[in-house]
Design a protein around this motif. Structure first.
Motif, PDB file in Angstrom:
ATOM      1  N   GLN A  46       0.832  -1.207   0.000  1.00 47.18           N
ATOM      2  CA  GLN A  46       0.000   0.000   0.000  1.00 47.18           C
ATOM      3  C   GLN A  46       0.868   1.259   0.000  1.00 47.18           C
ATOM      4  OE1 GLN A  46      -2.347  -0.582   3.506  1.00 47.18           O
ATOM      5  NE2 GLN A  46      -3.782  -2.001   2.542  1.00 47.18           N
ATOM      6  N   LEU A  47       1.934   1.235   0.793  1.00 48.61           N
ATOM      7  CA  LEU A  47       2.821   2.393   0.870  1.00 48.61           C
ATOM      8  C   LEU A  47       3.573   2.605  -0.441  1.00 48.61           C
ATOM      9  CD1 LEU A  47       4.220   1.786   4.468  1.00 48.61           C
ATOM     10  CD2 LEU A  47       2.671   3.625   3.771  1.00 48.61           C
ATOM     11  N   GLU A  48       3.996   1.516  -1.047  1.00 50.02           N
ATOM     12  CA  GLU A  48       4.695   1.622  -2.328  1.00 50.02           C
ATOM     13  C   GLU A  48       3.771   2.161  -3.414  1.00 50.02           C
ATOM     14  OE1 GLU A  48       7.972  -1.993  -1.634  1.00 50.02           O
ATOM     15  OE2 GLU A  48       6.107  -2.372  -2.758  1.00 50.02           O
ATOM     16  N   ALA A  49       2.519   1.740  -3.394  1.00 49.26           N
ATOM     17  CA  ALA A  49       1.556   2.197  -4.395  1.00 49.26           C
ATOM     18  C   ALA A  49       1.146   3.652  -4.162  1.00 49.26           C
ATOM     19  CB  ALA A  49       0.326   1.297  -4.383  1.00 49.26           C
ATOM     20  N   LYS A  50       0.958   4.032  -2.900  1.00 50.45           N
ATOM     21  CA  LYS A  50       0.494   5.384  -2.568  1.00 50.45           C
ATOM     22  C   LYS A  50       1.628   6.407  -2.647  1.00 50.45           C
ATOM     23  CE  LYS A  50      -2.725   8.164  -0.706  1.00 50.45           C
ATOM     24  NZ  LYS A  50      -1.954   9.374  -0.470  1.00 50.45           N
ATOM     25  N   GLY A  51       2.812   5.999  -2.226  1.00 45.76           N
ATOM     26  CA  GLY A  51       3.955   6.902  -2.281  1.00 45.76           C
ATOM     27  C   GLY A  51       4.115   7.807  -1.083  1.00 45.76           C
ATOM     28  N   ASP A  52       3.217   7.690  -0.098  1.00 49.39           N
ATOM     29  CA  ASP A  52       3.360   8.471   1.123  1.00 49.39           C
ATOM     30  C   ASP A  52       2.664   7.758   2.280  1.00 49.39           C
ATOM     31  OD1 ASP A  52       0.565   9.145   1.113  1.00 49.39           O
ATOM     32  OD2 ASP A  52       0.957  10.826  -0.212  1.00 49.39           O
ATOM     33  N   MET A  53       2.769   8.335   3.461  1.00 50.21           N
ATOM     34  CA  MET A  53       2.237   7.725   4.674  1.00 50.21           C
ATOM     35  C   MET A  53       0.750   8.018   4.881  1.00 50.21           C
ATOM     36  SD  MET A  53       4.728   6.116   6.400  1.00 50.21           S
ATOM     37  CE  MET A  53       4.504   6.229   8.180  1.00 50.21           C
ATOM     38  N   LEU A  54       0.162   8.782   3.981  1.00 56.37           N
ATOM     39  CA  LEU A  54      -1.233   9.209   4.128  1.00 56.37           C
ATOM     40  C   LEU A  54      -2.161   8.209   3.447  1.00 56.37           C
ATOM     41  CD1 LEU A  54      -0.590  12.977   3.414  1.00 56.37           C
ATOM     42  CD2 LEU A  54      -0.849  11.870   5.655  1.00 56.37           C
ATOM     43  N   LEU A  55      -2.275   7.041   4.045  1.00 55.99           N
ATOM     44  CA  LEU A  55      -3.099   5.980   3.477  1.00 55.99           C
ATOM     45  C   LEU A  55      -4.585   6.262   3.711  1.00 55.99           C
ATOM     46  CD1 LEU A  55      -1.025   2.859   4.588  1.00 55.99           C
ATOM     47  CD2 LEU A  55      -1.003   4.002   2.360  1.00 55.99           C
ATOM     48  N   PRO A  56      -5.429   5.862   2.773  1.00 51.43           N
ATOM     49  CA  PRO A  56      -6.877   6.067   2.955  1.00 51.43           C
ATOM     50  C   PRO A  56      -7.395   5.301   4.164  1.00 51.43           C
ATOM     51  CG  PRO A  56      -6.426   4.713   1.006  1.00 51.43           C
ATOM     52  CD  PRO A  56      -5.115   5.220   1.483  1.00 51.43           C
ATOM     53  N   ILE A  57      -8.403   5.869   4.821  1.00 50.09           N
ATOM     54  CA  ILE A  57      -8.973   5.263   6.022  1.00 50.09           C
ATOM     55  C   ILE A  57     -10.133   4.355   5.597  1.00 50.09           C
ATOM     56  CG2 ILE A  57      -9.927   5.689   8.295  1.00 50.09           C
ATOM     57  CD1 ILE A  57      -7.069   6.797   7.793  1.00 50.09           C
ATOM     58  N   PRO A  58     -10.025   3.051   5.842  1.00 48.33           N
ATOM     59  CA  PRO A  58     -11.062   2.113   5.359  1.00 48.33           C
ATOM     60  C   PRO A  58     -12.398   2.294   6.076  1.00 48.33           C
ATOM     61  CG  PRO A  58      -9.012   0.979   5.960  1.00 48.33           C
ATOM     62  CD  PRO A  58      -8.915   2.365   6.505  1.00 48.33           C
ATOM     63  N   ASP A  59     -13.463   1.853   5.427  1.00 45.13           N
ATOM     64  CA  ASP A  59     -14.774   1.815   6.058  1.00 45.13           C
ATOM     65  C   ASP A  59     -14.715   0.886   7.273  1.00 45.13           C
ATOM     66  OD1 ASP A  59     -15.823   3.480   4.132  1.00 45.13           O
ATOM     67  OD2 ASP A  59     -16.508   1.834   2.849  1.00 45.13           O
ATOM     68  N   GLY A  60     -15.509   1.179   8.278  1.00 40.06           N
ATOM     69  CA  GLY A  60     -15.536   0.352   9.482  1.00 40.06           C
ATOM     70  C   GLY A  60     -14.661   0.875  10.597  1.00 40.06           C
ATOM     71  N   VAL A  61     -13.752   1.819  10.277  1.00 43.98           N
ATOM     72  CA  VAL A  61     -12.901   2.423  11.299  1.00 43.98           C
ATOM     73  C   VAL A  61     -13.720   3.440  12.092  1.00 43.98           C
ATOM     74  CG1 VAL A  61     -10.921   3.951  11.670  1.00 43.98           C
ATOM     75  CG2 VAL A  61     -10.767   2.088  10.002  1.00 43.98           C
ATOM     76  N   ALA A  62     -13.584   3.442  13.403  1.00 43.24           N
ATOM     77  CA  ALA A  62     -14.278   4.432  14.230  1.00 43.24           C
ATOM     78  C   ALA A  62     -13.826   5.836  13.830  1.00 43.24           C
ATOM     79  CB  ALA A  62     -13.978   4.180  15.706  1.00 43.24           C
ATOM     80  N   ASP A  63     -14.764   6.762  13.708  1.00 42.82           N
ATOM     81  CA  ASP A  63     -14.479   8.138  13.300  1.00 42.82           C
ATOM     82  C   ASP A  63     -13.809   8.193  11.929  1.00 42.82           C
ATOM     83  OD1 ASP A  63     -15.509   9.211  15.712  1.00 42.82           O
ATOM     84  OD2 ASP A  63     -13.586   8.885  16.705  1.00 42.82           O
ATOM     85  N   PRO A  78       4.929  17.154   0.955  1.00 46.18           N
ATOM     86  CA  PRO A  78       6.088  16.284   0.713  1.00 46.18           C
ATOM     87  C   PRO A  78       6.703  15.706   1.979  1.00 46.18           C
ATOM     88  CG  PRO A  78       6.672  18.598   0.405  1.00 46.18           C
ATOM     89  CD  PRO A  78       5.178  18.549   0.540  1.00 46.18           C
ATOM     90  N   ARG A  79       6.342  16.261   3.122  1.00 46.88           N
ATOM     91  CA  ARG A  79       6.906  15.774   4.388  1.00 46.88           C
ATOM     92  C   ARG A  79       6.487  14.333   4.680  1.00 46.88           C
ATOM     93  NH1 ARG A  79       6.735  19.301   9.981  1.00 46.88           N
ATOM     94  NH2 ARG A  79       8.369  18.157  11.076  1.00 46.88           N
ATOM     95  N   TYR A  80       5.368  13.900   4.099  1.00 49.35           N
ATOM     96  CA  TYR A  80       4.848  12.562   4.362  1.00 49.35           C
ATOM     97  C   TYR A  80       5.250  11.559   3.270  1.00 49.35           C
ATOM     98  CZ  TYR A  80       2.043  15.134   7.726  1.00 49.35           C
ATOM     99  OH  TYR A  80       1.645  15.935   8.770  1.00 49.35           O
ATOM    100  N   SER A  81       6.033  12.009   2.311  1.00 54.27           N
ATOM    101  CA  SER A  81       6.427  11.162   1.178  1.00 54.27           C
ATOM    102  C   SER A  81       7.334  10.021   1.621  1.00 54.27           C
ATOM    103  CB  SER A  81       7.150  12.004   0.132  1.00 54.27           C
ATOM    104  OG  SER A  81       7.709  11.186  -0.876  1.00 54.27           O
ATOM    105  N   MET A  82       7.201   8.867   0.951  1.00 52.56           N
ATOM    106  CA  MET A  82       8.093   7.746   1.223  1.00 52.56           C
ATOM    107  C   MET A  82       9.505   8.027   0.731  1.00 52.56           C
ATOM    108  SD  MET A  82       5.802   6.100   2.733  1.00 52.56           S
ATOM    109  CE  MET A  82       6.868   4.773   3.298  1.00 52.56           C
ATOM    110  N   ASP A  83       9.667   9.059  -0.093  1.00 49.79           N
ATOM    111  CA  ASP A  83      11.010   9.428  -0.566  1.00 49.79           C
ATOM    112  C   ASP A  83      11.927   9.764   0.604  1.00 49.79           C
ATOM    113  OD1 ASP A  83      10.125   9.110  -3.151  1.00 49.79           O
ATOM    114  OD2 ASP A  83       9.807  11.256  -3.518  1.00 49.79           O
ATOM    115  N   TYR A  84      11.327  10.243   1.684  1.00 46.03           N
ATOM    116  CA  TYR A  84      12.106  10.593   2.887  1.00 46.03           C
ATOM    117  C   TYR A  84      12.949   9.404   3.364  1.00 46.03           C
ATOM    118  CZ  TYR A  84      12.787  11.261   7.942  1.00 46.03           C
ATOM    119  OH  TYR A  84      13.314  11.326   9.208  1.00 46.03           O
TER     120      TYR A  84
END
Length: 273
Positions: A46-63, A78-84
Motif C-alpha cells: 500500500q505504501l509503495e503504491a500510494k507513495g506516502d504515509m497518508l493511506l486512505p482510512i477504510p470503512d468500518g474504522v471508528a471516526d 512532501p513531508r509525508y512522502s516515502m522518498d524521505y
C-alpha cells in the motif's frame, strides 16, 4: 487506529517477534508474529503504491470520516512522502499488530518507529506512548535553558577557561536532567493492570538509549492497552535505504531490538493471555 478485518488470513507464524524479561513477575513474556507478517506485506504494498504515509482510512474504522478529513488536509505535503526514507533518513522500522476487540472483532493497527521526518503523529497510525503536548512543553522549556548555556559558552573569550569549563559542566548536567524529565513522561502499563515509569521497567545491564519506548512494538502494545484490545501478533519490517551499520534492509522483518525494546516488552506483555 483499529482497522477491522472482514476475514483473517490463515498464514501464521509461532516465531516470537516481541519479547523480554518482566521486572514485575520475574519471568519472560513474548508475542509471536502470528498472522501479522501477511498484513505487513499488504502494508508495504500500500505504501509503495500510494507513495506516502497518508493511506486512505477504510470503512468500518471508528471516526472514519473525521480521520479521513485529517488525511485529506495533508494531501500533497512532501513531508509525508516515502522518498524521505530513501534519502538522508536511511530507512525506518514500520510495524503492524493483529489484535482482537472485546466483541471478538479482529483487526490491525499500524505504527512507525520514533518520528517520521520529525513528526510523532500521522493520522491513521498509532500515537506515541507519552502525552505529546506535555512532552513538547517540557522539551521546549528544557531546550531553551540548554541553548542559553550554549549562547553563554559561545560568547566567552578563549582565555576564560575556568568559567568555560564550569558552564559546559552545567550544560551537561541540565541536558541529563532534561532527559530524565522526558523519560518520566513515559508511563508503561501491562495486561495485569500494572503501571510503572519507564526507568523502573527497563531491564538491561546497558544504559537506557534515546528513543526507548518509541519503537513500533511499544507503541502498538500501549495502544492495545489503552483501547482494550488483545494483541494476537506483531510484525516489524524495515522500509527504505539500508542503514549506515548495514543491519537493516528494505522489506525484511526484524524482531524487537535488543537495546531499546526487549528491556521493556517483558513488562508490557505481562498478563497477556
Amino acid at each position: 487506529m483499529f482497522i477491522p478485518l472482514d476475514t483473517c488470513t490463515d498464514e501464521f507464524s509461532e516465531e516470537a517477534s516481541a519479547f523480554g524479561h518482566c521486572v514485575a513477575c520475574g519471568v519472560s513474556h513474548s508475542l509471536p508474529y502470528g498472522h501479522a507478517k501477511f498484513y505487513a506485506h499488504e502494508l508495504r504494498q500500500q505504501l509503495e503504491a500510494k507513495g506516502d504515509m497518508l493511506l486512505p482510512i477504510p470503512d468500518g474504522v471508528a471516526d472514519q470520516q473525521k480521520i479521513q478529513a485529517q488525511v485529506d488536509a495533508l494531501a500533497g505535503n512532501p513531508r509525508y512522502s516515502m522518498d524521505y526514507l530513501w534519502g538522508s533518513a536511511l530507512g525506518q522500522m514500520l510495524g503492524i499488530m493483529v489484535c482482537r476487540k472485546q466483541d471478538g472483532t479482529v483487526g490491525v493497527v499500524r505504527a512507525f518507529s520514533g518520528q517520521y521526518d520529525r513528526l510523532y503523529e500521522i493520522p491513521g497510525w498509532a500515537p506515541p506512548v507519552m502525552d505529546l503536548a506535555q512532552y513538547n512543553a517540557v522539551n521546549s522549556v528544557g531546550n531553551k535553558i540548554v541553548n542559553d548555556y550554549t549562547d553563554q559558552i559561545n560568547a566567552l573569550a578563549p582565555s576564560d577557561k575556568a568559567l568555560l569549563q564550569q558552564l559546559k559542566q552545567e550544560r551537561k548536567a541540565r541536558s541529563r536532567s532534561l532527559m530524565d524529565e522526558l523519560y518520566g513522561l513515559y508511563i508503561l502499563g501491562n495486561f495485569s493492570g500494572g503501571q510503572k515509569p519507564l526507568k523502573e521497567v527497563f531491564y538491561s545491564k546497558q544504559g537506557m538509549r534515546t528513543g526507548t519506548a518509541d519503537c513500533c512494538a511499544p507503541k502498538l502494545i500501549h495502544y492495545a492497552q489503552q483501547n482494550q484490545l488483545t494483541p494476537l501478533g506483531i510484525a516489524e519490517f524495515f522500509y527504505g535505504a539500508e542503514n549506515k551499520s548495514q543491519t537493516r534492509q528494505h522489506g525484511k522483518f526484524y524482531e524487537a531490538c535488543e537495546e531499546k525494546c526487549q528491556p521493556i516488552l517483558g513488562f508490557m506483555l505481562c498478563g497477556l493471555q
